[in-house]
Scaffold this active site. Structure first.
Site, mmCIF file in Angstrom:
data_model
loop_
_atom_site.group_PDB
_atom_site.id
_atom_site.type_symbol
_atom_site.label_atom_id
_atom_site.label_comp_id
_atom_site.label_asym_id
_atom_site.label_seq_id
_atom_site.Cartn_x
_atom_site.Cartn_y
_atom_site.Cartn_z
ATOM 1 N N LYS A 22 0.846 -1.208 0.000
ATOM 2 C CA LYS A 22 0.000 0.000 0.000
ATOM 3 C C LYS A 22 0.876 1.251 0.000
ATOM 4 C CE LYS A 22 -1.735 1.643 4.018
ATOM 5 N NZ LYS A 22 -1.424 3.063 4.212
ATOM 6 N N ASN A 23 1.824 1.313 0.940
ATOM 7 C CA ASN A 23 2.597 2.552 1.085
ATOM 8 C C ASN A 23 3.488 2.818 -0.117
ATOM 9 O OD1 ASN A 23 1.366 3.006 3.499
ATOM 10 N ND2 ASN A 23 3.127 2.505 4.778
ATOM 11 N N ARG A 123 1.581 14.670 13.176
ATOM 12 C CA ARG A 123 2.069 14.475 11.806
ATOM 13 C C ARG A 123 2.082 15.755 10.970
ATOM 14 N NH1 ARG A 123 -0.590 8.961 9.677
ATOM 15 N NH2 ARG A 123 1.438 8.504 8.789
ATOM 16 N N ASP A 308 4.523 0.372 12.042
ATOM 17 C CA ASP A 308 3.281 -0.194 11.486
ATOM 18 C C ASP A 308 3.069 -1.656 11.891
ATOM 19 O OD1 ASP A 308 2.720 2.212 10.322
ATOM 20 O OD2 ASP A 308 3.218 1.622 8.276
ATOM 21 N N ILE A 330 8.125 6.552 16.927
ATOM 22 C CA ILE A 330 7.822 7.272 15.677
ATOM 23 C C ILE A 330 6.586 8.161 15.824
ATOM 24 C CG2 ILE A 330 7.398 7.040 13.179
ATOM 25 C CD1 ILE A 330 10.109 5.908 13.965
ATOM 26 N N ARG A 400 -8.725 0.002 4.388
ATOM 27 C CA ARG A 400 -7.744 0.939 3.828
ATOM 28 C C ARG A 400 -6.438 0.220 3.526
ATOM 29 N NH1 ARG A 400 -6.224 5.316 7.568
ATOM 30 N NH2 ARG A 400 -4.773 5.509 5.853
HETATM 31 C C1 UD1 Z 1 4.781 6.648 6.318
HETATM 32 C C2 UD1 Z 1 3.797 5.500 6.142
HETATM 33 C C3 UD1 Z 1 3.198 5.098 7.480
HETATM 34 C C4 UD1 Z 1 4.321 4.780 8.477
HETATM 35 C C5 UD1 Z 1 5.318 5.935 8.553
HETATM 36 C C6 UD1 Z 1 6.527 5.625 9.430
HETATM 37 C C7 UD1 Z 1 2.942 5.935 3.913
HETATM 38 C C8 UD1 Z 1 1.793 6.295 3.063
HETATM 39 N N1 UD1 Z 1 2.751 5.935 5.224
HETATM 40 O O1 UD1 Z 1 4.033 7.747 6.825
HETATM 41 O O2 UD1 Z 1 2.384 3.936 7.274
HETATM 42 O O3 UD1 Z 1 3.747 4.569 9.760
HETATM 43 O O4 UD1 Z 1 5.805 6.257 7.235
HETATM 44 O O5 UD1 Z 1 7.171 4.480 8.970
HETATM 45 O O6 UD1 Z 1 4.009 5.593 3.424
HETATM 46 N N2 UD1 Z 1 7.053 14.257 10.800
HETATM 47 C C9 UD1 Z 1 7.306 15.572 11.108
HETATM 48 N N3 UD1 Z 1 7.294 16.477 10.087
HETATM 49 C C10 UD1 Z 1 7.045 16.129 8.789
HETATM 50 C C11 UD1 Z 1 6.801 14.778 8.483
HETATM 51 C C12 UD1 Z 1 6.808 13.860 9.514
HETATM 52 O O7 UD1 Z 1 7.545 15.923 12.265
HETATM 53 O O8 UD1 Z 1 7.070 17.009 7.918
HETATM 54 C C13 UD1 Z 1 7.056 13.246 11.889
HETATM 55 C C14 UD1 Z 1 5.693 12.573 12.032
HETATM 56 O O9 UD1 Z 1 4.838 13.336 12.850
HETATM 57 C C15 UD1 Z 1 6.068 11.262 12.665
HETATM 58 C C16 UD1 Z 1 7.427 10.946 12.051
HETATM 59 O O10 UD1 Z 1 7.920 12.187 11.540
HETATM 60 O O11 UD1 Z 1 6.187 11.394 14.050
HETATM 61 C C17 UD1 Z 1 7.412 9.901 10.955
HETATM 62 O O12 UD1 Z 1 6.615 10.352 9.909
HETATM 63 P P1 UD1 Z 1 6.888 9.978 8.378
HETATM 64 O O13 UD1 Z 1 8.091 9.112 8.268
HETATM 65 O O14 UD1 Z 1 6.845 11.235 7.594
HETATM 66 O O15 UD1 Z 1 5.611 9.118 8.064
HETATM 67 P P2 UD1 Z 1 4.650 9.214 6.809
HETATM 68 O O16 UD1 Z 1 5.455 9.400 5.572
HETATM 69 O O17 UD1 Z 1 3.533 10.153 7.101
#
Ligand code: UD1
Length: 422
Positions: A22-23, A123, A308, A330, A400
């Site tokens: 999915k991701n 997030r 996850d 995370i 989902r």
């Molecule tokens: C992706 C995955 C999700 C998985 C996550 C961590 C997809 C569609 N989703 O989510 O299933 O749980 O990686 O492996 O691929 N953060 C910030 N600022 C930002 C972006 C992120 O502070 O601009 C923080 C988030 O709040 C979180 C952490 O970084 O605490 C990890 O987020 P991130 O790696 O960005 O996850 P996603 O890409 O949203």
């Protein structure tokens, strides 16, 4: 609203096919926006999140045709006529923000709604914004939307991320493929989905090196061309089905499974007393003897233990021998499954980002509420190991991210059925 009813039924046996990730698919689909030529994805999973991304891309003017029951997605972005990702779609799924980098690179401007609150934490998008600003974009927040412009086009740059965010790495990589000159992205995410995106972008003519390490180097090109790309195996679905025989005994072969996708997860399973062996078709999993042993788990970026799979691992630890400590590093609010597992007789104490699970001999079936995608499936796993009937309500979260979960588990001998709600 549909519910899933699970009745604990002893050991599982057989083979289960693991779908495309999915991701990975959710970041490969927006890559179509980078090129005028068609991009076709094979091995796509059939999930409601994919339907949401399809609707988003179509709203931007891309053509998306689903073929072979949804396993093939033929996309074309030859005529984009909209650069606004609307709140009504983005609020349903955070991964919608992955259109920001490609739109900016292709059109020079993009307007993307901020995703808003999410059940598992704040997030924010600051890391995405910082990376795109380093490439020369000007980004402003107006009325809940990010307005991004790249006057004169994006330009290659050296940028170090504060944290190795998966989404920010993906947005920056896609944007940099069409930027002028060389981009060096440091402290980037190393997840298999990043490698899969880089592989697809290379098939489209991008020049990328270093994916899978913490530094990625991208030489910008003038244009990308069409390609066909198979989506990598879903390591989270894989890990989830590996935990099924771990939790209720038996032996299951996960077709398409690969240990290299799982990082620290396999080692934790081994310490808990689960045997994982590679076969010609995938990974075979069985529980060595008696109860599993409690193991401690800390979630980390890849190759660490994936966040996850934390909820599903907690379900396993509920009936382990001893006490296990699970630390969530995370997301700040990712223990919402704990109160539901406690309703099933688990002994769990949560304090901030730490959960202490004292294993009990047997869980007991109960009506429980799914609170997010991975929490939903952890309750199903717990139900497989529980005495009596577990009714998991609000399963739309499950759809989902897991295709045909009740069919796949039934085929392994589980007693599980979906009941349509009124
Ligand atoms: C992706 C995955 C999700 C998985 C996550 C961590 C997809 C569609 N989703 O989510 O299933 O749980 O990686 O492996 O691929 N953060 C910030 N600022 C930002 C972006 C992120 O502070 O601009 C923080 C988030 O709040 C979180 C952490 O970084 O605490 C990890 O987020 P991130 O790696 O960005 O996850 P996603 O890409 O949203």
């Amino acid at each position: 609203m549909d519910s899933i009813i699970v009745t604990g039924n002893g050991p599982l046996a057989g083979q289960v096919p693991i779908a495309g990730a999915k991701n990975a698919c959710l970041t490969l689909m927006p890559a179509t926006l980078l090129s005028e030529e068609p991009l076709t994805l094979t091995n796509a999973p059939r999930l409601s999140d994919i339907a949401t991304m399809t609707a988003l891309l179509q709203s931007l003017g891309a053509e998306v045709t689903s073929m072979q029951g949804g396993q093939v997605l033929a996309m074309s972005s030859h005529a984009l006529d909209n650069h606004v990702a609307d709140y009504e779609i983005v609020r349903k799924m955070r991964a919608s923000n992955l259109v920001l980098g490609p739109l900016l690179a292709r059109l020079g401007h993009a307007v993307v709604s901020l995703p808003g609150g999410c059940a598992i934490g704040a997030r924010p998008m600051d890391l995405h914004i910082a990376a795109l600003e380093a490439l020369g974009a000007e980004i402003e927040l107006k009325e809940g939307y990010l307005h991004a412009v790249a006057r004169g086009g994006l330009k290659g740059a050296v940028h170090e991320m504060r944290f190795a965010s998966v989404g920010a790495t993906e947005n920056a990589m896609m944007a940099a493929t069409l930027a002028k000159g060389t981009t060096v992205l440091k402290n980037v995410a190393r997840e298999p989905e990043i490698v899969d995106l880089a592989t697809c972008l290379r098939r489209m003519g991008a020049q990328i090196e270093g994916d899978g390490s913490s530094e990625i180097i991208i030489e910008g090109v003038d244009r990308l061309h069409g390609a066909t790309h198979p989506v990598v195996t879903d390591r989270i679905e894989l890990g989830t089905y590996m935990l099924a025989p771990a939790i209720c005994g038996g032996e299951v072969e996960c077709l398409g499974g690969r240990a290299d996708l799982l990082g620290a997860f396999c080692e934790r399973l081994d310490s808990a007393g689960i045997t994982v062996s590679e076969t010609e078709k995938g990974l075979k999993v069985s529980r060595r003897n008696g109860r599993v042993s409690a193991v401690d788990v800390t979630t980390e970026p890849f190759p660490g233990f994936p966040t996850d799979l934390q909820a599903q691992m907690m379900a396993l630890m509920c009936t382990a021998e001893g006490t296990s400590v699970l630390q969530e590093k995370i997301f700040e609010n990712r223990f919402m499954h704990a109160p539901e597992l406690i309703r099933m007789g688990a002994d769990i104490e949560v304090q901030g980002g730490t959960a202490r699970v004292r294993g009990v001999e047997r869980l007991k079936g109960a009506p429980v509420m799914a609170t997010d995608l991975r929490a939903s499936v952890s309750l199903i796993l717990a139900g497989l190991a529980a005495e009596g009937e577990t009714i998991v309500n609000r399963v739309y979260h499950l759809d989902r991210g897991y295709e045909r979960v009740e069919e796949k588990l039934s085929a392994l001998g589980a007693r599980i059925e979906r009941v349509s709600g009124q």
